[in-house]
Design a protein around this motif. Sequence first.
Motif, mmCIF file in Angstrom:
data_model
loop_
_atom_site.group_PDB
_atom_site.id
_atom_site.type_symbol
_atom_site.label_atom_id
_atom_site.label_comp_id
_atom_site.label_asym_id
_atom_site.label_seq_id
_atom_site.Cartn_x
_atom_site.Cartn_y
_atom_site.Cartn_z
ATOM 1 N N VAL A 196 5.495 1.859 -9.969
ATOM 2 C CA VAL A 196 4.456 2.777 -10.427
ATOM 3 C C VAL A 196 4.179 2.613 -11.910
ATOM 4 O O VAL A 196 3.129 3.038 -12.399
ATOM 5 N N GLU A 197 5.106 2.025 -12.645
ATOM 6 C CA GLU A 197 4.874 1.834 -14.074
ATOM 7 C C GLU A 197 4.050 0.582 -14.350
ATOM 8 O O GLU A 197 3.669 0.334 -15.490
ATOM 9 N N GLN B 210 0.586 -2.457 -9.717
ATOM 10 C CA GLN B 210 1.511 -2.900 -8.679
ATOM 11 C C GLN B 210 1.170 -4.334 -8.295
ATOM 12 O O GLN B 210 -0.003 -4.665 -8.129
ATOM 13 N N ARG C 145 -2.191 -5.303 -6.726
ATOM 14 C CA ARG C 145 -2.546 -4.644 -5.466
ATOM 15 C C ARG C 145 -3.201 -3.299 -5.775
ATOM 16 O O ARG C 145 -2.542 -2.279 -5.924
ATOM 17 N N SER C 146 -4.503 -3.330 -5.869
ATOM 18 C CA SER C 146 -5.240 -2.115 -6.184
ATOM 19 C C SER C 146 -6.603 -2.228 -5.534
ATOM 20 O O SER C 146 -7.113 -3.330 -5.300
ATOM 21 N N ASP D 5 -2.989 2.381 16.174
ATOM 22 C CA ASP D 5 -3.829 1.188 16.150
ATOM 23 C C ASP D 5 -4.407 0.997 14.751
ATOM 24 O O ASP D 5 -5.524 1.408 14.466
ATOM 25 N N ARG E 85 6.805 0.902 1.351
ATOM 26 C CA ARG E 85 7.529 0.895 0.083
ATOM 27 C C ARG E 85 9.015 1.096 0.348
ATOM 28 O O ARG E 85 9.427 1.423 1.456
ATOM 29 N N GLN F 197 10.363 4.332 2.061
ATOM 30 C CA GLN F 197 9.696 4.778 3.279
ATOM 31 C C GLN F 197 10.386 4.360 4.568
ATOM 32 O O GLN F 197 9.929 4.729 5.638
ATOM 33 N N ARG G 279 -3.363 7.114 9.930
ATOM 34 C CA ARG G 279 -4.638 7.402 10.568
ATOM 35 C C ARG G 279 -5.317 6.121 11.035
ATOM 36 O O ARG G 279 -5.205 5.092 10.405
ATOM 37 N N ARG G 280 -6.052 6.259 12.070
ATOM 38 C CA ARG G 280 -6.823 5.111 12.523
ATOM 39 C C ARG G 280 -7.966 4.851 11.552
ATOM 40 O O ARG G 280 -8.324 5.704 10.756
ATOM 41 N N ALA H 117 -10.563 4.010 5.854
ATOM 42 C CA ALA H 117 -9.630 2.902 6.048
ATOM 43 C C ALA H 117 -8.216 3.362 5.768
ATOM 44 O O ALA H 117 -7.986 4.150 4.864
ATOM 45 N N ARG I 216 -4.569 3.249 4.263
ATOM 46 C CA ARG I 216 -4.101 2.700 2.993
ATOM 47 C C ARG I 216 -2.744 2.091 3.187
ATOM 48 O O ARG I 216 -1.951 2.571 3.899
ATOM 49 N N ASP J 289 -6.567 5.856 -8.297
ATOM 50 C CA ASP J 289 -6.200 5.023 -7.156
ATOM 51 C C ASP J 289 -4.991 4.161 -7.430
ATOM 52 O O ASP J 289 -4.613 3.361 -6.591
ATOM 53 N N GLU J 290 -4.395 4.312 -8.589
ATOM 54 C CA GLU J 290 -3.218 3.501 -8.900
ATOM 55 C C GLU J 290 -2.069 4.401 -9.309
ATOM 56 O O GLU J 290 -2.215 5.262 -10.177
ATOM 57 N N PRO J 291 -0.909 4.194 -8.696
ATOM 58 C CA PRO J 291 0.239 4.995 -9.109
ATOM 59 C C PRO J 291 0.637 4.670 -10.542
ATOM 60 O O PRO J 291 0.539 3.527 -10.979
ATOM 61 N N HIS J 292 1.060 5.682 -11.252
ATOM 62 C CA HIS J 292 1.520 5.458 -12.620
ATOM 63 C C HIS J 292 2.509 6.551 -12.986
ATOM 64 O O HIS J 292 2.592 7.593 -12.332
ATOM 65 N N GLY J 293 3.230 6.315 -14.031
ATOM 66 C CA GLY J 293 4.302 7.233 -14.379
ATOM 67 C C GLY J 293 3.825 8.541 -14.962
ATOM 68 O O GLY J 293 4.474 9.581 -14.810
ATOM 69 N N TRP K 205 1.988 10.641 -11.361
ATOM 70 C CA TRP K 205 0.963 10.302 -10.375
ATOM 71 C C TRP K 205 1.515 9.149 -9.536
ATOM 72 O O TRP K 205 1.264 7.987 -9.795
ATOM 73 N N PRO L 149 -14.393 3.864 0.772
ATOM 74 C CA PRO L 149 -14.050 5.172 0.189
ATOM 75 C C PRO L 149 -13.764 5.121 -1.307
ATOM 76 O O PRO L 149 -13.989 6.100 -2.012
ATOM 77 N N VAL M 89 -13.035 3.554 17.618
ATOM 78 C CA VAL M 89 -11.903 2.666 17.893
ATOM 79 C C VAL M 89 -11.574 2.671 19.382
ATOM 80 O O VAL M 89 -11.441 3.736 19.965
ATOM 81 N N ARG N 6 -17.197 -0.146 9.691
ATOM 82 C CA ARG N 6 -16.002 0.413 10.322
ATOM 83 C C ARG N 6 -16.250 1.806 10.867
ATOM 84 O O ARG N 6 -15.416 2.336 11.598
#
Lengths: 486, 357
Positions: free
Chosen positions: A77-78, A102, A124-125, A447, A467, A470, A478-479, A484, A486, B34-38, B63, B109, B183, B262
């Motif tokens: 997270v940092e 990340q 990864r964002s 699914d 992670r 987890q 969720r479908r 979408a 995450r 949308d990004e984890p941070h300390g 966060w 989204p 779906v 989708r």
Amino acid sequence: MGLSLRTIRSGTSLVCSSILLASTLAIGEPTAFADGPFLFGPPQIITMPTPHSPTMVATGDLDGDGDFDVVVPGRNVEGFAYLMLNEGGVLGAPVELVTGGQTDWVEIVDLDGDGQLDLCFAVRSLRGRLSILRGNGDGTFLDFEEISLGREPRSVVVDDLDGDGDPDIAAMNHRLPIIEILLNDGAGSFVRAPQVVVGRSTVGIPFPQGIRSVDLDADGDRDLVVVATGASRIFICRNQGDATFEASEGWRPSRVNGQIGGMTNLSVGDLDLDGDDDLVVPLILIGESSHVGIFENRGSVSTVEFNRDLAFPSTNLGYAYASAMGDLDGDADLDVVIGHALPGPVMVLDNRTVPIAAGGDGVIRLEPPQQIANDSFFRGLAVADLDGDCDLDVLAVELISNSLWILPNLTPQANGCGDGFVGRVVLPPTTRETPARSKIEVDRLVDLDGDGVVGGSDLALLLAGMRGDQADAVQPVRRPEGAAPR
Amino acid sequence: MIRFDLLLAVTMSAAFTLNAAGQQQCGIELPPCDEPHGAPGCLQTGCCELVCETDLFCCEVSWDETCVEQAAELCGDIACPNLGGCLEIHETPGCLDESCCELVRLHDPFCGYGTWDSICVAEAEGWCGVLAECQIEPPLDAIPEGEPCLERINDGCSQDALEAVASLIHCGDQIYGKTTTTVPRDVDWFRLPATTDGMWTATLSSEFPARLLLVTGDCEGPIRTVDQYHVDPCTSGDWSFVLPEGQWYLVVEAGVSGRALRSGLPCDEIDPKNPPDDDEEPLPRTYGLHYLLQLDCHPVECGADLDGDGAVDGQDLGLLFVAWGACSDPCTADLDGDSVVDGQDLGLLFAAWGACP
């Protein structure tokens, strides 16, 4: 791009204690080289200083001292990755590398032609980007630079795609079925080339997860291979020589008892020693032992053809997730290493293919898997000679325990390399007790790829998004309808 | 999972109002939501406050990934319309044109709670502007596609099909079909006639943003989507293509250039196995579900077959030599149309030698 560095060193301190310990286990008759069990010393386990959820591991000589240093990206997270410099075969304490987000992947390569290795991270964002850290050659780096990408890049490959001699970048987005091509001007600046669309062939969402480069059609340029977890296919994008690509071709892996496995990872190498590269994929199956799927390149020119009939069991303990290849016993062929999840043994499959050039039938044969480590979720693997004894050691990142495992290779080497250890090992070196973790309850899976069935691809997507905290709380997701996952 | 740190935070901050806490910790100095941070809080104020109303941890401690997930769930509805042109990159989520904003956010989204970045702009350029509602009236001789929402009779290589599952379409057919994003998503595969050459034209009218794909290959691999064509909702388009020899499929799906939709096309049929509750609100439908697909085939003319016997052979060669020289219309042996039967025509005849396609 393959690193040319392969420095051979004689001294080692990393495995001295391991050798002593293992030697005490060695009794009985000497065994033939490359014909016995793989032997690895007790692992050196380096726990990351902060919750890091390590995602993969890569090696390269980042401080110019002739040995392999190690970089571990992660979902920190940092927003940093960890660097461990190799000093005389011993890895130093993890040092933070600020990447700005990340990271699921890193490539270690000299991007700007200054002779120093640089780092290229996939951040990864949903504001996807590359984070490039230019190396100073001494294990330090300039502040990261960013290049924007699409939605959630999870993997990147750096290779000379346009044939001009410098490394270019192909980055794949998990939530957009496109590959972004960035061409190097030779000095480490990049211009965008036309994107490559990962073809559609299923109703589900493709969810690309990994990308590699390889010349599959023997035309001298580098093609791209994408693992699309949602589609349960690999996609081949054939290079036309100038970093433009033909329409992608989708290939399913070999079926195991009729089941199509989920795929999260890919390794490239010439398994059958016929001069062309083959592909290895870990197969995540439900109700079956995990397997290693083989795409055996038939060596066609101007097209790509695979023999996909081969799949080998990798374990019945967990789900095959990560793969690597390397000649671990010095017999000049590539053995296969597979990391598993929940629980997570590391297995090695000895390559016993007798190539046609040596009078054999060239049929790929892998021996039953041998366990060399065990924990919870080995998410990334690499092989490199960390201790300078000219055999390949195994590196594995463990997601749940937030650690890097170094497994020193003590296997007798047919080529004379190694630690000089000769003998039959009665017991494999003990690593850890198998943790008492239950497998994912597959009936709780949903699914995730929206194709109407719950299968290995959904399990693969679940694992790929997991992670470190987890594993014990796997929740249905969720479908995709409406939003979408995450 | 019980978050003890959260409980502690709530206890310690009992005197705070949630909004106050959110305002203190949300804003432009912080990393995006949308990004984890300390650090606690995040960039997008509205989203940040909304998440913190649910989970104070996010604005008081860190966060983390859970906050990011909550942002994805909670913040998608707050940004349409919002400041900024839909065709301009801006740091805030959403954009001024509400319908366009909603459409883009529906499929991406992040554009609704993150930033309106270059990808959102590209999506707006591709998707917005044609949001008309319409209803296609099929001609009397149109052939119903006949696939209920929840069945899979022509979904190609989806799921674990060993061979492509497809409907047949013949030259001259008009197919009245339906596709949904419920779906499992629906796509409709049509197997093209096994003609080996010639020009084809697919005419597609659609109530939704639609894509036509040309697909060839084997389900197990290799399978390729070699080309695609996009039709805006409530419009019609003609797509002409030439096909090499082989088995080809024409695929209809909801989507725009480069991407499949989708959501937004929920099934309009009742699932007898899972009927909705009486008070259940139907899912919002952005578009109609129907399309009309017509296939026209234009076989390549076999001009060098001068005697019309289905093959280019010695008899045709003889007829060409008979007509050698200046030649006025009609002159079947003048293959290149330059009013002279000469070596060029001879070359064309030899090039076409053999059975006509």
